[in-house]
Scaffold this active site. Sequence first.
Site, PDB file in Angstrom:
ATOM      1  N   GLU A  43      37.701  45.718  55.769  1.00  0.00           N
ATOM      2  CA  GLU A  43      39.050  45.678  55.207  1.00  0.00           C
ATOM      3  C   GLU A  43      39.963  45.095  56.277  1.00  0.00           C
ATOM      4  O   GLU A  43      40.017  45.605  57.398  1.00  0.00           O
ATOM      5  CB  GLU A  43      39.539  47.065  54.807  1.00  0.00           C
ATOM      6  CG  GLU A  43      40.931  47.013  54.168  1.00  0.00           C
ATOM      7  CD  GLU A  43      41.509  48.377  53.827  1.00  0.00           C
ATOM      8  OE1 GLU A  43      42.580  48.420  53.184  1.00  0.00           O
ATOM      9  OE2 GLU A  43      40.896  49.403  54.208  1.00  0.00           O
ATOM     10  N   GLU A  68      42.938  46.272  61.905  1.00  0.00           N
ATOM     11  CA  GLU A  68      44.387  46.460  61.851  1.00  0.00           C
ATOM     12  C   GLU A  68      45.004  45.924  63.141  1.00  0.00           C
ATOM     13  O   GLU A  68      44.496  46.187  64.230  1.00  0.00           O
ATOM     14  CB  GLU A  68      44.731  47.943  61.669  1.00  0.00           C
ATOM     15  CG  GLU A  68      46.200  48.276  61.704  1.00  0.00           C
ATOM     16  CD  GLU A  68      47.018  47.522  60.683  1.00  0.00           C
ATOM     17  OE1 GLU A  68      48.008  46.887  61.099  1.00  0.00           O
ATOM     18  OE2 GLU A  68      46.662  47.544  59.492  1.00  0.00           O
ATOM     19  N   ASP A  95      43.411  40.716  65.534  1.00  0.00           N
ATOM     20  CA  ASP A  95      44.092  39.727  64.707  1.00  0.00           C
ATOM     21  C   ASP A  95      43.043  38.975  63.889  1.00  0.00           C
ATOM     22  O   ASP A  95      42.155  38.322  64.448  1.00  0.00           O
ATOM     23  CB  ASP A  95      44.872  38.757  65.601  1.00  0.00           C
ATOM     24  CG  ASP A  95      45.805  37.849  64.815  1.00  0.00           C
ATOM     25  OD1 ASP A  95      45.508  37.559  63.640  1.00  0.00           O
ATOM     26  OD2 ASP A  95      46.829  37.435  65.382  1.00  0.00           O
ATOM     27  N   ASP A 117      50.730  41.662  54.344  1.00  0.00           N
ATOM     28  CA  ASP A 117      52.070  41.170  54.640  1.00  0.00           C
ATOM     29  C   ASP A 117      52.303  39.881  53.843  1.00  0.00           C
ATOM     30  O   ASP A 117      51.530  38.929  53.957  1.00  0.00           O
ATOM     31  CB  ASP A 117      52.182  40.890  56.136  1.00  0.00           C
ATOM     32  CG  ASP A 117      53.603  40.612  56.594  1.00  0.00           C
ATOM     33  OD1 ASP A 117      54.394  40.063  55.803  1.00  0.00           O
ATOM     34  OD2 ASP A 117      53.923  40.940  57.755  1.00  0.00           O
ATOM     35  N   LYS A 121      58.587  33.616  53.880  1.00  0.00           N
ATOM     36  CA  LYS A 121      59.138  32.302  54.188  1.00  0.00           C
ATOM     37  C   LYS A 121      58.054  31.223  54.098  1.00  0.00           C
ATOM     38  O   LYS A 121      56.936  31.416  54.563  1.00  0.00           O
ATOM     39  CB  LYS A 121      59.773  32.311  55.572  1.00  0.00           C
ATOM     40  CG  LYS A 121      60.979  33.241  55.681  1.00  0.00           C
ATOM     41  CD  LYS A 121      61.592  33.197  57.071  1.00  0.00           C
ATOM     42  CE  LYS A 121      62.800  34.135  57.146  1.00  0.00           C
ATOM     43  NZ  LYS A 121      63.435  34.133  58.494  1.00  0.00           N
ATOM     44  N   ASP A 153      51.324  44.472  45.349  1.00  0.00           N
ATOM     45  CA  ASP A 153      52.434  44.714  44.420  1.00  0.00           C
ATOM     46  C   ASP A 153      53.376  43.525  44.400  1.00  0.00           C
ATOM     47  O   ASP A 153      54.305  43.484  43.592  1.00  0.00           O
ATOM     48  CB  ASP A 153      53.226  45.951  44.857  1.00  0.00           C
ATOM     49  CG  ASP A 153      53.912  45.712  46.206  1.00  0.00           C
ATOM     50  OD1 ASP A 153      53.195  45.407  47.181  1.00  0.00           O
ATOM     51  OD2 ASP A 153      55.148  45.806  46.287  1.00  0.00           O
ATOM     52  N   GLU A 193      47.502  53.882  50.479  1.00  0.00           N
ATOM     53  CA  GLU A 193      48.750  54.637  50.563  1.00  0.00           C
ATOM     54  C   GLU A 193      49.876  53.922  49.822  1.00  0.00           C
ATOM     55  O   GLU A 193      50.627  54.539  49.057  1.00  0.00           O
ATOM     56  CB  GLU A 193      49.169  54.843  52.025  1.00  0.00           C
ATOM     57  CG  GLU A 193      48.274  55.775  52.822  1.00  0.00           C
ATOM     58  CD  GLU A 193      47.126  55.069  53.522  1.00  0.00           C
ATOM     59  OE1 GLU A 193      46.450  55.705  54.349  1.00  0.00           O
ATOM     60  OE2 GLU A 193      46.871  53.873  53.239  1.00  0.00           O
ATOM     61  N   TYR A 194      49.990  52.611  50.066  1.00  0.00           N
ATOM     62  CA  TYR A 194      51.032  51.844  49.394  1.00  0.00           C
ATOM     63  C   TYR A 194      50.852  51.860  47.885  1.00  0.00           C
ATOM     64  O   TYR A 194      51.802  51.990  47.122  1.00  0.00           O
ATOM     65  CB  TYR A 194      51.019  50.391  49.888  1.00  0.00           C
ATOM     66  CG  TYR A 194      51.682  50.170  51.214  1.00  0.00           C
ATOM     67  CD1 TYR A 194      52.991  50.589  51.452  1.00  0.00           C
ATOM     68  CD2 TYR A 194      51.015  49.515  52.242  1.00  0.00           C
ATOM     69  CE1 TYR A 194      53.602  50.368  52.678  1.00  0.00           C
ATOM     70  CE2 TYR A 194      51.620  49.286  53.469  1.00  0.00           C
ATOM     71  CZ  TYR A 194      52.916  49.719  53.681  1.00  0.00           C
ATOM     72  OH  TYR A 194      53.520  49.492  54.893  1.00  0.00           O
ATOM     73  N   GLU A 195      49.614  51.714  47.448  1.00  0.00           N
ATOM     74  CA  GLU A 195      49.340  51.680  46.019  1.00  0.00           C
ATOM     75  C   GLU A 195      49.752  52.973  45.344  1.00  0.00           C
ATOM     76  O   GLU A 195      50.371  52.966  44.268  1.00  0.00           O
ATOM     77  CB  GLU A 195      47.857  51.401  45.785  1.00  0.00           C
ATOM     78  CG  GLU A 195      47.483  51.179  44.339  1.00  0.00           C
ATOM     79  CD  GLU A 195      46.038  50.742  44.191  1.00  0.00           C
ATOM     80  OE1 GLU A 195      45.597  50.600  43.035  1.00  0.00           O
ATOM     81  OE2 GLU A 195      45.352  50.542  45.222  1.00  0.00           O
TER      82      GLU A 195
END
Length: 212
Positions: A43, A68, A95, A117, A121, A153, A193-195
């Site tokens: 992931e 991460e 990275d 992320d 831009k 999302d 968590e975000y989901e």
Amino acid sequence: MRLRNVKGSKEFIENSPFVINDPEQYKGRWNELFENDNPIHIEIGMGKGQFILALAEKNPNINYIGIEMYSSVLYRALEKRQDTDLTNLYFLRFDAKELLTIFDKGEIDRIYLNFSDPWPKDRHAKRRLTSANFLQLYDVVLSRDGWIQFKTDNRPLFDFSVETVNESPLWHIDECTYDLHNSEFVEGNIMTEYESKFVSQGVPICRFVISR
């Protein structure tokens, strides 16, 4: 918003037995670290680790690597990790643009990209984890039968990602939905968590699976 500063997080990560601080030495031989020949799933941008921890617990015969960039976020995942007895999960503070320095050709069987992320831009488009640049990296490290799952999302990011895949001569979309939790693909879905947060707010989740 990502956590950027947790006092002592870098030292904690450097001393954790669950973090590989010199991943380049395992290129082409990650199965030696896991001491088996099980498939390897990664992931990229794992956040606080809820998703990959759940996968590792559910699938003991698969090896997982969570990647991460941010120490303070990885620190939160390690807090969860140290409370488990898992033997099939390691973390990297790394990275993803340097993937080819740590994974050999065809070494990975599945890639998960969750709530990446969006880099909104236009001049930063190459930094998006679903950009053509990254799809080229994934083509090298992913096994021929491997596939990539992407969830977000962010509709503009998803539209960009779908367009990028459709323009690629290598990749095609196997599954696609603009509202995961009201689709046929929701069965077996593991939330990040975000989901969990967005679903509770009624925000639709976009998801696709791509392969070559």
